[in-house]
Design a protein around this motif. Structure first.
Motif, PDB file in Angstrom:
ATOM      1  N   THR A 118       0.738  -1.250  -0.168  1.00  0.00           N
ATOM      2  CA  THR A 118      -0.062  -0.110  -0.104  1.00  0.00           C
ATOM      3  C   THR A 118       0.840   1.178   0.013  1.00  0.00           C
ATOM      4  O   THR A 118       0.967   2.090  -0.888  1.00  0.00           O
ATOM      5  CB  THR A 118      -1.026  -0.106   1.210  1.00  0.00           C
ATOM      6  OG1 THR A 118      -1.828  -1.149   1.063  1.00  0.00           O
ATOM      7  CG2 THR A 118      -1.707   1.206   1.235  1.00  0.00           C
ATOM      8  N   GLY A 119       1.547   1.396   1.076  1.00  0.00           N
ATOM      9  CA  GLY A 119       2.552   2.712   1.123  1.00  0.00           C
ATOM     10  C   GLY A 119       3.882   2.874   0.580  1.00  0.00           C
ATOM     11  O   GLY A 119       4.375   3.816   0.322  1.00  0.00           O
ATOM     12  N   ASN A 120       4.277   1.452   0.038  1.00  0.00           N
ATOM     13  CA  ASN A 120       5.613   1.571  -0.624  1.00  0.00           C
ATOM     14  C   ASN A 120       6.713   2.361   0.242  1.00  0.00           C
ATOM     15  O   ASN A 120       7.390   2.751  -0.196  1.00  0.00           O
ATOM     16  CB  ASN A 120       5.684   2.301  -2.117  1.00  0.00           C
ATOM     17  CG  ASN A 120       6.882   1.602  -3.002  1.00  0.00           C
ATOM     18  OD1 ASN A 120       7.277   2.574  -3.602  1.00  0.00           O
ATOM     19  ND2 ASN A 120       7.445   0.480  -2.515  1.00  0.00           N
ATOM     20  N   SER A 121       6.573   1.951   1.501  1.00  0.00           N
ATOM     21  CA  SER A 121       7.471   2.661   2.394  1.00  0.00           C
ATOM     22  C   SER A 121       8.247   1.697   3.472  1.00  0.00           C
ATOM     23  O   SER A 121       9.153   1.858   4.076  1.00  0.00           O
ATOM     24  CB  SER A 121       6.811   3.538   3.240  1.00  0.00           C
ATOM     25  OG  SER A 121       5.950   2.807   4.260  1.00  0.00           O
ATOM     26  N   ALA A 122       7.888   0.149   3.282  1.00  0.00           N
ATOM     27  CA  ALA A 122       8.497  -0.637   4.220  1.00  0.00           C
ATOM     28  C   ALA A 122       8.580  -1.990   3.412  1.00  0.00           C
ATOM     29  O   ALA A 122       9.728  -2.361   2.942  1.00  0.00           O
ATOM     30  CB  ALA A 122       7.668  -0.790   5.595  1.00  0.00           C
ATOM     31  N   ARG A 123       7.700  -2.524   3.451  1.00  0.00           N
ATOM     32  CA  ARG A 123       7.544  -4.217   2.960  1.00  0.00           C
ATOM     33  C   ARG A 123       8.073  -4.233   1.532  1.00  0.00           C
ATOM     34  O   ARG A 123       8.996  -5.137   1.008  1.00  0.00           O
ATOM     35  CB  ARG A 123       6.162  -4.749   3.095  1.00  0.00           C
ATOM     36  CG  ARG A 123       5.840  -5.106   4.325  1.00  0.00           C
ATOM     37  CD  ARG A 123       4.417  -5.503   4.727  1.00  0.00           C
ATOM     38  NE  ARG A 123       3.569  -4.259   4.509  1.00  0.00           N
ATOM     39  CZ  ARG A 123       2.374  -4.147   4.336  1.00  0.00           C
ATOM     40  NH1 ARG A 123       1.575  -5.212   4.763  1.00  0.00           N
ATOM     41  NH2 ARG A 123       1.788  -2.956   4.201  1.00  0.00           N
ATOM     42  N   SER A 124       7.562  -3.527   0.333  1.00  0.00           N
ATOM     43  CA  SER A 124       7.903  -3.633  -0.986  1.00  0.00           C
ATOM     44  C   SER A 124       9.177  -3.231  -1.053  1.00  0.00           C
ATOM     45  O   SER A 124      10.025  -3.747  -1.918  1.00  0.00           O
ATOM     46  CB  SER A 124       6.738  -3.229  -1.793  1.00  0.00           C
ATOM     47  OG  SER A 124       6.328  -1.619  -1.569  1.00  0.00           O
ATOM     48  N   PRO A 125       9.783  -2.135  -0.636  1.00  0.00           N
ATOM     49  CA  PRO A 125      11.015  -1.613  -0.855  1.00  0.00           C
ATOM     50  C   PRO A 125      11.960  -2.467  -0.367  1.00  0.00           C
ATOM     51  O   PRO A 125      13.375  -2.619  -0.878  1.00  0.00           O
ATOM     52  CB  PRO A 125      11.042  -0.181  -0.395  1.00  0.00           C
ATOM     53  CG  PRO A 125       9.839  -0.026   0.600  1.00  0.00           C
ATOM     54  CD  PRO A 125       9.015  -0.973  -0.010  1.00  0.00           C
ATOM     55  N   ILE A 126      11.612  -3.158   0.884  1.00  0.00           N
ATOM     56  CA  ILE A 126      12.521  -4.268   1.586  1.00  0.00           C
ATOM     57  C   ILE A 126      12.855  -5.398   0.343  1.00  0.00           C
ATOM     58  O   ILE A 126      13.774  -5.852   0.086  1.00  0.00           O
ATOM     59  CB  ILE A 126      12.071  -4.636   2.819  1.00  0.00           C
ATOM     60  CG1 ILE A 126      12.214  -3.465   3.769  1.00  0.00           C
ATOM     61  CG2 ILE A 126      12.805  -5.802   3.115  1.00  0.00           C
ATOM     62  CD1 ILE A 126      11.613  -3.670   5.328  1.00  0.00           C
ATOM     63  N   ALA A 127      11.536  -5.698  -0.039  1.00  0.00           N
ATOM     64  CA  ALA A 127      11.704  -7.072  -1.086  1.00  0.00           C
ATOM     65  C   ALA A 127      12.289  -6.544  -2.348  1.00  0.00           C
ATOM     66  O   ALA A 127      13.173  -7.315  -2.710  1.00  0.00           O
ATOM     67  CB  ALA A 127      10.305  -7.345  -1.157  1.00  0.00           C
ATOM     68  N   GLU A 128      12.214  -5.528  -2.926  1.00  0.00           N
ATOM     69  CA  GLU A 128      13.002  -5.173  -3.919  1.00  0.00           C
ATOM     70  C   GLU A 128      14.330  -5.043  -3.783  1.00  0.00           C
ATOM     71  O   GLU A 128      15.245  -5.314  -4.883  1.00  0.00           O
ATOM     72  CB  GLU A 128      12.338  -3.384  -4.438  1.00  0.00           C
ATOM     73  CG  GLU A 128      13.081  -2.830  -5.595  1.00  0.00           C
ATOM     74  CD  GLU A 128      13.015  -1.260  -5.642  1.00  0.00           C
ATOM     75  OE1 GLU A 128      13.550  -0.721  -6.451  1.00  0.00           O
ATOM     76  OE2 GLU A 128      12.075  -0.757  -5.021  1.00  0.00           O
ATOM     77  N   ALA A 129      14.758  -4.331  -2.612  1.00  0.00           N
ATOM     78  CA  ALA A 129      16.304  -4.100  -2.362  1.00  0.00           C
ATOM     79  C   ALA A 129      16.829  -5.524  -2.138  1.00  0.00           C
ATOM     80  O   ALA A 129      17.868  -5.865  -2.551  1.00  0.00           O
ATOM     81  CB  ALA A 129      16.204  -3.343  -1.147  1.00  0.00           C
TER      82      ALA A 129
END
Length: 257
Positions: A118-129
């Motif tokens: 949702t916020g692209n501030s925690a879970r998804s950027p961690i997964a991307e990195a």
């Protein structure tokens, strides 16, 4: 010398049942709710629930409460526990069957993966990195949010730096609308709300869902928040490491003549 009267390892006893094996294989690709698993395997809900309970009691699957609808729960294959159980199963049969632990690599076209929350501030950027870090160049990972925050949660960058030596300074959340015209081989949602809001893509990438609670949601001290982010990053890293062989296999199949 092997004991001929030794009982099979618990993983074998659990996974050998045809319905439980089917449930495990479905959960290997995505997290699902009970009613979705009922539809996928074509069996009554009471039977599916019974076998899910056995798998949960055996530590092969876990559940998380849906952050979209608190009355629902998502079932998730515990890949770390399964990997350990499989390794122990092979070793119980013969010492030579202990896994070597090699990391897959791919030569040629990059595999494109989109992570959505949702916020692209925690879970998804961690997964991307983490996927970019683990893949060492053969995967192009991107993340976006259905309702992005103005900036990353401060602990996101801190955890990645401390635990994995990954620097994402300057990274800002992006809206899902900015990447929907791009072509992805896989789209993975990490947030139950984002799963409901994520649109279909014209090129029909493979879809999967990882039901992971938002580490930014919760009460307590800054240390408690830090610990939630550590746990979230550890879970995502486990999923990413087990995703890599899937991506490599899919890519290999696509480039066959």
């Amino acid at each position: 010398m092997l004991d001929s009267g030794q009982a099979p390892p618990s993983f074998v006893r659990l996974a050998a049942h045809p319905l439980r094996w089917r449930l495990l294989t479905e959960l290997a690709g995505s997290d699902y709710r009970v009613r979705e698993l009922v539809a996928l395997v074509g069996q009554p809900q009471n039977l599916v629930s019974y076998h899910l309970r056995l798998l949960r009691d055996g530590g092969l699957v876990t559940t998380t409460r849906s952050s979209f609808d608190g009355r629902d729960s998502y079932y998730h294959l515990d890949l770390g526990h399964c990997a350990n159980a499989l390794a122990a199963t092979g070793a119980a049969l013969h010492p030579a069957l202990r896994p070597s632990g090699t990391t897959p690599t791919v030569v040629g076209k990059q595999v494109a993966v989109l992570f959505v929350c949702t916020g692209n501030s925690a879970r998804s950027p961690i997964a991307e990195a983490l996927l970019q870090h683990r893949a060492d160049g053969w995967v192009h990972a991107v993340s976006a949010g259905t309702r992005p925050k103005p900036q990353l949660h401060a602990t996101t960058a801190q955890i990645l730096r401390e635990a994995f030596d990954i620097d994402i300074a300057g990274r800002r959340p992006r809206h899902l609308d900015t990447v929907t015209r791009r072509r992805f081989d896989h789209v993975i949602t990490l947030c139950d709300r984002a799963r409901e809001a994520c649109p279909e893509f014209d090129h029909h990438p493979r879809r999967a869902h990882w039901s992971i609670p938002d580490p930014a949601n919760g009460t307590g001290t800054s240390q408690a928040t830090h610990r939630r982010f550590e746990d979230t990053a550890e879970e995502i890293d486990t999923r990413v490491r087990h995703l890599l062989p899937v991506l490599a296999t899919d890519h290999h199949e696509e480039i066959q003549p």
